[in-house]
Design an enzyme around this catalytic site. Structure first.
Site, PDB file in Angstrom:
ATOM      1  N   LYS A 194       0.864  -1.188   0.000  1.00 22.51           N
ATOM      2  CA  LYS A 194       0.000   0.000   0.000  1.00 22.51           C
ATOM      3  C   LYS A 194       0.893   1.227   0.000  1.00 22.51           C
ATOM      4  O   LYS A 194       1.997   1.202   0.554  1.00 22.51           O
ATOM      5  CB  LYS A 194      -0.861  -0.008   1.271  1.00 22.51           C
ATOM      6  CG  LYS A 194      -2.118   0.800   1.160  1.00 22.51           C
ATOM      7  CD  LYS A 194      -3.294  -0.026   0.694  1.00 22.51           C
ATOM      8  CE  LYS A 194      -4.555   0.821   0.641  1.00 22.51           C
ATOM      9  NZ  LYS A 194      -5.721   0.033   0.260  1.00 22.51           N
ATOM     10  N   GLY A 253     -23.249   4.112  -0.896  1.00 23.92           N
ATOM     11  CA  GLY A 253     -22.312   4.733  -1.836  1.00 23.92           C
ATOM     12  C   GLY A 253     -22.108   3.827  -3.043  1.00 23.92           C
ATOM     13  O   GLY A 253     -23.019   3.117  -3.469  1.00 23.92           O
TER      14      GLY A 253
HETATM   15  P1  NAD Z   1     -18.453   5.495  -0.859  1.00 22.23           P
HETATM   16  O1  NAD Z   1     -17.710   6.642  -0.262  1.00 22.23           O
HETATM   17  O2  NAD Z   1     -18.868   5.548  -2.278  1.00 22.23           O
HETATM   18  O3  NAD Z   1     -19.785   5.201  -0.005  1.00 22.23           O
HETATM   19  C1  NAD Z   1     -19.863   5.269   1.370  1.00 22.23           C
HETATM   20  C2  NAD Z   1     -21.274   5.730   1.710  1.00 22.23           C
HETATM   21  O4  NAD Z   1     -21.456   5.632   3.124  1.00 22.23           O
HETATM   22  C3  NAD Z   1     -21.560   7.168   1.307  1.00 22.23           C
HETATM   23  O5  NAD Z   1     -22.781   7.237   0.603  1.00 22.23           O
HETATM   24  C4  NAD Z   1     -21.641   7.903   2.651  1.00 22.23           C
HETATM   25  O6  NAD Z   1     -22.542   8.994   2.626  1.00 22.23           O
HETATM   26  C5  NAD Z   1     -22.120   6.795   3.561  1.00 22.23           C
HETATM   27  N1  NAD Z   1     -21.819   6.974   4.984  1.00 22.23           N
HETATM   28  C6  NAD Z   1     -20.705   7.498   5.548  1.00 22.23           C
HETATM   29  N2  NAD Z   1     -20.811   7.467   6.883  1.00 22.23           N
HETATM   30  C7  NAD Z   1     -21.989   6.883   7.170  1.00 22.23           C
HETATM   31  C8  NAD Z   1     -22.660   6.545   8.370  1.00 22.23           C
HETATM   32  N3  NAD Z   1     -22.150   6.837   9.571  1.00 22.23           N
HETATM   33  N4  NAD Z   1     -23.867   5.937   8.299  1.00 22.23           N
HETATM   34  C9  NAD Z   1     -24.414   5.654   7.099  1.00 22.23           C
HETATM   35  N5  NAD Z   1     -23.818   5.958   5.920  1.00 22.23           N
HETATM   36  C10 NAD Z   1     -22.638   6.567   5.963  1.00 22.23           C
HETATM   37  O7  NAD Z   1     -17.550   4.209  -0.583  1.00 22.23           O
HETATM   38  P2  NAD Z   1     -17.640   2.783  -1.299  1.00 22.23           P
HETATM   39  O8  NAD Z   1     -16.667   2.754  -2.421  1.00 22.23           O
HETATM   40  O9  NAD Z   1     -19.060   2.440  -1.552  1.00 22.23           O
HETATM   41  O10 NAD Z   1     -17.045   1.843  -0.151  1.00 22.23           O
HETATM   42  C11 NAD Z   1     -17.805   1.511   0.993  1.00 22.23           C
HETATM   43  C12 NAD Z   1     -16.947   0.723   1.968  1.00 22.23           C
HETATM   44  O11 NAD Z   1     -16.478  -0.466   1.317  1.00 22.23           O
HETATM   45  C13 NAD Z   1     -15.679   1.450   2.435  1.00 22.23           C
HETATM   46  O12 NAD Z   1     -15.395   1.049   3.752  1.00 22.23           O
HETATM   47  C14 NAD Z   1     -14.607   0.925   1.503  1.00 22.23           C
HETATM   48  O13 NAD Z   1     -13.319   0.998   2.096  1.00 22.23           O
HETATM   49  C15 NAD Z   1     -15.054  -0.501   1.340  1.00 22.23           C
HETATM   50  N6  NAD Z   1     -14.582  -1.139   0.101  1.00 22.23           N
HETATM   51  C16 NAD Z   1     -14.900  -0.590  -1.104  1.00 22.23           C
HETATM   52  C17 NAD Z   1     -14.460  -1.205  -2.278  1.00 22.23           C
HETATM   53  C18 NAD Z   1     -14.829  -0.645  -3.632  1.00 22.23           C
HETATM   54  O14 NAD Z   1     -14.662  -1.363  -4.649  1.00 22.23           O
HETATM   55  N7  NAD Z   1     -15.349   0.571  -3.724  1.00 22.23           N
HETATM   56  C19 NAD Z   1     -13.683  -2.377  -2.214  1.00 22.23           C
HETATM   57  C20 NAD Z   1     -13.394  -2.927  -0.958  1.00 22.23           C
HETATM   58  C21 NAD Z   1     -13.843  -2.281   0.188  1.00 22.23           C
END
Ligand code: NAD
Length: 344
Positions: A80, A182
């Site tokens: 990373k 999200g």
């Molecule tokens: P994102 O930022 O697009 O979505 C996160 C969503 O959560 C947003 O809509 C935000 O408003 C909401 N949010 C934040 N705090 C909150 C709370 N307290 N209560 C309710 N909603 C809340 O992120 P993402 O890409 O959808 O990723 C989501 C999670 O999955 C993260 O932890 C990320 O590290 C993990 N992840 C994502 C991927 C990927 O491919 N995008 C891969 C592995 C892990």
């Protein structure tokens, strides 16, 4: 700062400090383990208060990638990069070009991609200096947003978990509480709705909840209430550390399975979930769909092979659940043990 004495230093193979005075780059690249192949993991940009906090994050995240990549069966190790800086104010093309040069000097031992605070557009500048970058946008030969692949992996993972815990073949008729709508959470909600699940959702952005209510008939609750939702499955798709001593007693579900990274606030929460009769799908196993897609892009493997591999997350989880049951241990511990045998 003494790197070797940091609690998160875990025999990492290499830690590189990269700086570039012209662009202001201050970055740390941590390579945890390359036994399975070159280390792959995204580049995070964050306004860390100091370099010790940044190094700790890089070490922890790099180790996490080793476990995730090994459990996904990928021919890559874990690494990373972190850039110390505010992603809203301190980005520039030169900054990412300087990062690209630093990565290029590692000769392919580390491959970067986007992560929190960075985007495919930033990776375009990295790509000008090195070929050791993935997660690029379509016009640069990339495959775009990995989130739908992550959502698919979480969906099949939820199916595996309810099969194991509730003895049902699908989510049809079950209630799933999704925290965070999200990139991943919204696509997951769509898949769950199409499969016949009832949804309870929450997002700090009200518009996301309202859209899910209109499109999927989801019940919207406040972000504070989602942990208490009367649901069969709780799917954390927002923040880390959502499973902790305060939230655990409030859970009403029998399965926790979602996309968020680092869901367990501390390792012992895994045992506490088990004691409470909650089946936990370890986060780095269930959320590997994105890295599976990004890795395939980097290795220029056929796009149509990706879906099968993402769906295979279901079988990996079965293995984890069976081992946990057989050995009377938490699923989080079973996953760690299996992962270690795969990258040792
Ligand atoms: P994102 O930022 O697009 O979505 C996160 C969503 O959560 C947003 O809509 C935000 O408003 C909401 N949010 C934040 N705090 C909150 C709370 N307290 N209560 C309710 N909603 C809340 O992120 P993402 O890409 O959808 O990723 C989501 C999670 O999955 C993260 O932890 C990320 O590290 C993990 N992840 C994502 C991927 C990927 O491919 N995008 C891969 C592995 C892990």
């Amino acid at each position: 700062m003494s790197i070797f004495e940091l609690p998160d230093f875990d025999g990492h193979e290499q830690v590189v400090f990269a700086s570039d005075s012209q662009s202001g780059l201050k970055a740390i690249i941590a390579i945890h383990n390359t036994h399975r192949g070159p280390a792959m993991g995204g580049c995070r940009m964050w306004a860390y208060p100091d370099s010790t906090v940044a190094a700790t994050d890089a070490l922890r995240l790099a180790r996490g990638m080793t476990y995730k990549n090994a459990m996904a069966g990928l021919p890559i190790g874990g690494g990373k990069a972190v850039i110390i800086g505010d992603a809203r104010t301190s980005k520039s093309p030169e900054l990412f070009r300087a990062l690209g040069r630093a990565i290029d000097q590692l000769g392919g031992r580390y491959i970067t991609a986007e992560d929190v605070g960075t985007s495919p557009a930033d990776m375009t500048f990295v790509r000008e200096q090195t070929r050791y970058v993935a997660g690029l946008s379509g016009d640069l030969g990339g495959t775009g947003d990995p989130s739908p692949a992550t959502a698919l992996g979480v969906f099949v993972g939820i199916e595996a978990a309810v099969r194991h815990r509730l003895g049902v073949d699908s989510v049809n008729g079950l209630t799933v509480a999704v925290q965070g709508l999200g990139h991943v959470g919204y696509d997951l909600a769509r898949r769950l709705h199409e499969a016949g699940a009832r949804l309870i959702v929450a997002d700090i952005d009200r518009a996301n909840g309202e859209r899910a209510a209109a499109e999927f008939g989801a019940s919207v609750v406040s972000p504070d209430e989602i942990v208490d939702a009367q649901a069969d499955v709780f799917a954390p798709c927002a923040l880390g550390a959502v499973l902790n001593r305060q939230t655990l007693p409030r859970l009403k579900c029998s399965v926790v399975a979602g996309a968020a990274n680092n869901q367990l606030a501390t390792d012992d929460i895994g045992e506490m979930l088990r004691d409470a009769g909650v089946l936990y799908a370890p986060d780095y196993v269930i959320n590997a769909g994105g890295i599976i897609k990004v890795c395939a892009e980097y290795l220029q493997e056929p796009v149509d092979s990706v879906e099968d591999r993402v769906r295979a997350i279901s079988g990996t989880l079965d293995e984890v659940f069976q081992m946990a049951e057989r050995d009377g241990i938490a699923t989080s511990r079973a996953a760690d043990t299996l992962a270690r045998t795969r990258f040792a």
